[in-house]
Scaffold this motif. Structure first.
Motif, mmCIF file in Angstrom:
data_model
loop_
_atom_site.group_PDB
_atom_site.id
_atom_site.type_symbol
_atom_site.label_atom_id
_atom_site.label_comp_id
_atom_site.label_asym_id
_atom_site.label_seq_id
_atom_site.Cartn_x
_atom_site.Cartn_y
_atom_site.Cartn_z
ATOM 1 N N ASP A 45 0.549 -1.415 -0.244
ATOM 2 C CA ASP A 45 0.103 0.040 -0.038
ATOM 3 C C ASP A 45 0.926 1.254 0.076
ATOM 4 O O ASP A 45 1.049 1.846 0.723
ATOM 5 C CB ASP A 45 -1.152 0.336 1.178
ATOM 6 N N VAL A 46 2.111 1.388 -0.750
ATOM 7 C CA VAL A 46 2.665 2.295 -0.734
ATOM 8 C C VAL A 46 2.720 3.149 -2.407
ATOM 9 O O VAL A 46 2.200 2.145 -3.413
ATOM 10 C CB VAL A 46 4.265 1.855 -0.494
ATOM 11 N N PRO A 47 2.425 4.316 -2.291
ATOM 12 C CA PRO A 47 2.218 5.397 -3.854
ATOM 13 C C PRO A 47 3.013 5.141 -4.712
ATOM 14 O O PRO A 47 3.983 4.741 -4.462
ATOM 15 C CB PRO A 47 1.707 6.396 -3.623
ATOM 16 N N VAL A 48 2.849 4.279 -6.042
ATOM 17 C CA VAL A 48 3.771 4.964 -6.794
ATOM 18 C C VAL A 48 3.938 6.666 -8.007
ATOM 19 O O VAL A 48 2.805 6.807 -8.103
ATOM 20 C CB VAL A 48 3.340 3.004 -8.141
ATOM 21 N N LYS A 49 4.174 7.168 -7.654
ATOM 22 C CA LYS A 49 4.876 7.536 -8.785
ATOM 23 C C LYS A 49 6.467 8.016 -9.801
ATOM 24 O O LYS A 49 7.223 7.305 -9.009
ATOM 25 C CB LYS A 49 4.895 8.803 -7.193
ATOM 26 N N PHE A 50 5.696 8.500 -11.169
ATOM 27 C CA PHE A 50 6.850 8.944 -11.789
ATOM 28 C C PHE A 50 6.597 10.265 -11.611
ATOM 29 O O PHE A 50 5.805 11.660 -11.491
ATOM 30 C CB PHE A 50 6.320 7.837 -12.624
ATOM 31 N N LYS A 51 8.153 10.876 -12.263
ATOM 32 C CA LYS A 51 8.349 12.100 -12.659
ATOM 33 C C LYS A 51 9.350 12.347 -13.694
ATOM 34 O O LYS A 51 10.489 11.654 -13.260
ATOM 35 C CB LYS A 51 9.232 12.963 -11.756
ATOM 36 N N ASP A 52 9.104 12.367 -14.570
ATOM 37 C CA ASP A 52 10.251 12.214 -16.234
ATOM 38 C C ASP A 52 10.272 10.884 -16.278
ATOM 39 O O ASP A 52 11.946 10.775 -16.502
ATOM 40 C CB ASP A 52 11.568 13.317 -15.771
ATOM 41 N N GLY A 53 9.526 9.999 -16.016
ATOM 42 C CA GLY A 53 10.216 8.943 -16.492
ATOM 43 C C GLY A 53 10.987 7.854 -15.591
ATOM 44 O O GLY A 53 11.272 6.539 -15.512
ATOM 45 N N LEU A 54 11.382 8.943 -14.281
ATOM 46 C CA LEU A 54 12.058 7.810 -13.441
ATOM 47 C C LEU A 54 11.430 7.710 -12.206
ATOM 48 O O LEU A 54 9.986 8.529 -11.993
ATOM 49 C CB LEU A 54 13.466 8.363 -12.770
ATOM 50 N N ARG A 55 11.526 7.060 -11.526
ATOM 51 C CA ARG A 55 10.636 5.806 -10.415
ATOM 52 C C ARG A 55 10.824 7.010 -8.977
ATOM 53 O O ARG A 55 11.882 7.764 -8.184
ATOM 54 C CB ARG A 55 10.737 4.928 -9.298
ATOM 55 N N VAL A 56 10.070 7.678 -8.284
ATOM 56 C CA VAL A 56 10.235 8.439 -7.309
ATOM 57 C C VAL A 56 10.241 7.337 -5.749
ATOM 58 O O VAL A 56 9.691 6.598 -5.884
ATOM 59 C CB VAL A 56 8.980 9.180 -6.469
ATOM 60 N N THR A 57 11.259 7.559 -5.064
ATOM 61 C CA THR A 57 11.952 6.489 -4.470
ATOM 62 C C THR A 57 12.203 7.048 -3.109
ATOM 63 O O THR A 57 13.058 7.706 -2.398
ATOM 64 C CB THR A 57 12.975 5.288 -4.946
ATOM 65 N N ASP A 58 11.489 7.102 -2.638
ATOM 66 C CA ASP A 58 11.332 7.315 -1.044
ATOM 67 C C ASP A 58 12.637 6.671 0.056
ATOM 68 O O ASP A 58 12.400 5.347 -0.870
ATOM 69 C CB ASP A 58 10.093 7.703 -0.051
ATOM 70 N N ASP A 59 12.363 6.471 1.014
ATOM 71 C CA ASP A 59 12.813 5.785 1.517
ATOM 72 C C ASP A 59 12.379 3.738 1.613
ATOM 73 O O ASP A 59 12.900 2.535 2.286
ATOM 74 C CB ASP A 59 13.505 5.101 3.088
ATOM 75 N N GLU A 60 10.657 4.037 2.058
ATOM 76 C CA GLU A 60 9.826 2.701 1.846
ATOM 77 C C GLU A 60 10.212 2.514 0.700
ATOM 78 O O GLU A 60 10.216 1.172 0.609
ATOM 79 C CB GLU A 60 8.607 2.847 2.234
ATOM 80 N N THR A 61 10.466 2.934 -0.817
ATOM 81 C CA THR A 61 10.370 2.156 -1.499
ATOM 82 C C THR A 61 11.599 2.117 -1.770
ATOM 83 O O THR A 61 11.348 0.631 -2.528
ATOM 84 C CB THR A 61 9.462 3.712 -2.668
ATOM 85 N N MET A 62 12.953 2.369 -1.557
ATOM 86 C CA MET A 62 13.693 1.687 -1.559
ATOM 87 C C MET A 62 14.245 0.319 -0.701
ATOM 88 O O MET A 62 15.159 -0.185 -1.654
ATOM 89 C CB MET A 62 14.934 3.506 -1.074
ATOM 90 N N GLU A 63 13.560 0.357 0.196
ATOM 91 C CA GLU A 63 13.752 -1.079 0.770
ATOM 92 C C GLU A 63 12.978 -2.250 -0.374
ATOM 93 O O GLU A 63 13.116 -2.811 -0.614
ATOM 94 C CB GLU A 63 12.970 -1.046 2.264
ATOM 95 N N ALA A 64 11.813 -1.958 -0.807
ATOM 96 C CA ALA A 64 10.974 -2.546 -1.489
ATOM 97 C C ALA A 64 11.983 -2.681 -3.256
ATOM 98 O O ALA A 64 12.094 -4.122 -3.402
ATOM 99 C CB ALA A 64 9.889 -1.380 -1.759
ATOM 100 N N VAL A 65 12.421 -1.788 -3.214
ATOM 101 C CA VAL A 65 12.486 -2.599 -4.793
ATOM 102 C C VAL A 65 14.728 -3.320 -4.120
ATOM 103 O O VAL A 65 14.433 -3.916 -5.187
ATOM 104 C CB VAL A 65 13.418 -0.202 -4.628
ATOM 105 N N GLN A 66 15.023 -2.778 -3.562
ATOM 106 C CA GLN A 66 16.006 -3.701 -2.940
ATOM 107 C C GLN A 66 15.434 -4.541 -2.991
ATOM 108 O O GLN A 66 16.145 -6.311 -3.359
ATOM 109 C CB GLN A 66 16.827 -3.157 -1.732
ATOM 110 N N GLU A 67 14.236 -5.532 -2.535
ATOM 111 C CA GLU A 67 14.459 -6.315 -2.139
ATOM 112 C C GLU A 67 13.899 -7.314 -3.161
ATOM 113 O O GLU A 67 13.983 -8.665 -2.968
ATOM 114 C CB GLU A 67 12.628 -6.614 -1.103
ATOM 115 N N VAL A 68 13.257 -6.575 -4.334
ATOM 116 C CA VAL A 68 12.181 -7.164 -5.290
ATOM 117 C C VAL A 68 13.772 -7.798 -6.348
ATOM 118 O O VAL A 68 13.476 -8.850 -7.020
ATOM 119 C CB VAL A 68 11.283 -6.160 -5.783
#
Length: 291
Positions: A84-107
């Motif tokens: 339940d973490v919002p997905v945001k993009f800007k100029d084709g790049l994923r906006v990555t806060d700390d919570e999103t970064m943890e998910a990116v690493q895990e995946v």
């Protein structure tokens, strides 16, 4: 029986003709270094993945040194949805806060990377999975505070990748970079470009889920077969690109500027597009070349 035998013989002759057509290309490509960026639907569908992996294994057997760089955008989106973490993009790049970064690493590191390593190793002991943080392969810094932990690659250390290649393996690189304050999410297209530049790769291939670059995406007949470096820069400056194609074509231009001989955008959902592009006269997709 004779009719069936003749049909089988004709099919075999057709395969033999394809092998003969491929011979000069095999001779030309043996010993070359290819960086392949793998992503999109071709990576999500198990059957398509098997086909791509088979093509990569064939290239390796033919003497091509392959570095496989992967993203995992759809898998990351699915994980963020579950969290339940919002997905945001800007100029084709994923906006990555700390919570999103943890998910990116895990995946990317824990799931997608290991799945690709497993698939490649089904053909033998051929692949080693790493992230850009291993051996400080991808040293990164923040792109923009508005994007959070999205990283710009400031340096590529190729020592670990070259060691894996020299030992006869395929390095499979998850695009998580490292900085002095932790980990960064690196756009996979950009990472593949920078790795190709640093290694002096002979060819950079983007495997995606579109046939290539279209002048008008709604018109299937507008596929661009080939562009020079100058034409690629003109396209970027025209303002006609949007979405995820912007960083992809920008990466293409930067790779050509850095001396990579050829860059290709291929549809990885088309059966054996890698082999068709590299070992046939017709090829497929969009090729970007030096002027």
């Amino acid at each position: 029986m004779k009719k069936r035998d003749r049909m089988e013989r004709d099919r075999a002759a057709g395969k033999a003709e394809l092998l003969c057509e491929a011979l000069p290309w095999i001779n030309k490509m043996s010993g070359k270094t290819f960086v392949i960026k793998y992503g999109g639907s071709a990576m999500e569908d198990p059957e398509l993945c098997r086909q791509v992996v088979a093509d990569i294994e064939m290239l390796k057997l033919m003497g091509v040194r392959i570095v496989l760089v992967h993203g995992g955008g759809k898998a990351i989106n699915a994980m963020l949805k579950r969290l339940d973490v919002p997905v945001k993009f800007k100029d084709g790049l994923r906006v990555t806060d700390d919570e999103t970064m943890e998910a990116v690493q895990e995946v990317l590191v824990g799931h997608v990377n290991q799945q690709l390593v497993w698939a490649l190793n089904e053909y033998g002991h051929n692949a080693v999975g790493i992230s850009g943080a291993d051996g400080k392969t991808l040293k990164a810094e923040p792109v923009n505070p508005d994007l959070g932990r999205v990283g710009r690659i400031r340096e590529v250390d190729t020592n670990l990748i070259n060691t894996i290649l020299d030992d006869g393996y395929i390095p499979v690189v998850a695009t998580v970079g490292c900085g002095p304050d932790g980990f960064y999410n690196i756009n996979a297209d950009v990472a593949a470009d920078k790795i190709a530049e640093a290694m002096g790769a002979d060819k950079l291939i983007y495997l995606t889920d579109v046939d290539g670059l279209f002048r008008d995406f709604s018109d299937e007949n507008s596929l661009v077969a080939q562009l020079t470096r100058t034409e690629t820069h003109e396209l970027l400056e025209s303002g006609t690109l949007d979405g995820g194609m912007i960083p992809k074509i920008r990466s293409v231009a930067e790779a050509l500027d850095a001396g990579v001989s050829e860059v290709v955008i291929l549809n990885g959902t088309y059966p054996h597009s890698l082999l068709l592009e590299i070992f046939t006269d017709a090829g497929c997709g969009t090729m970007f070349t030096q002027d």
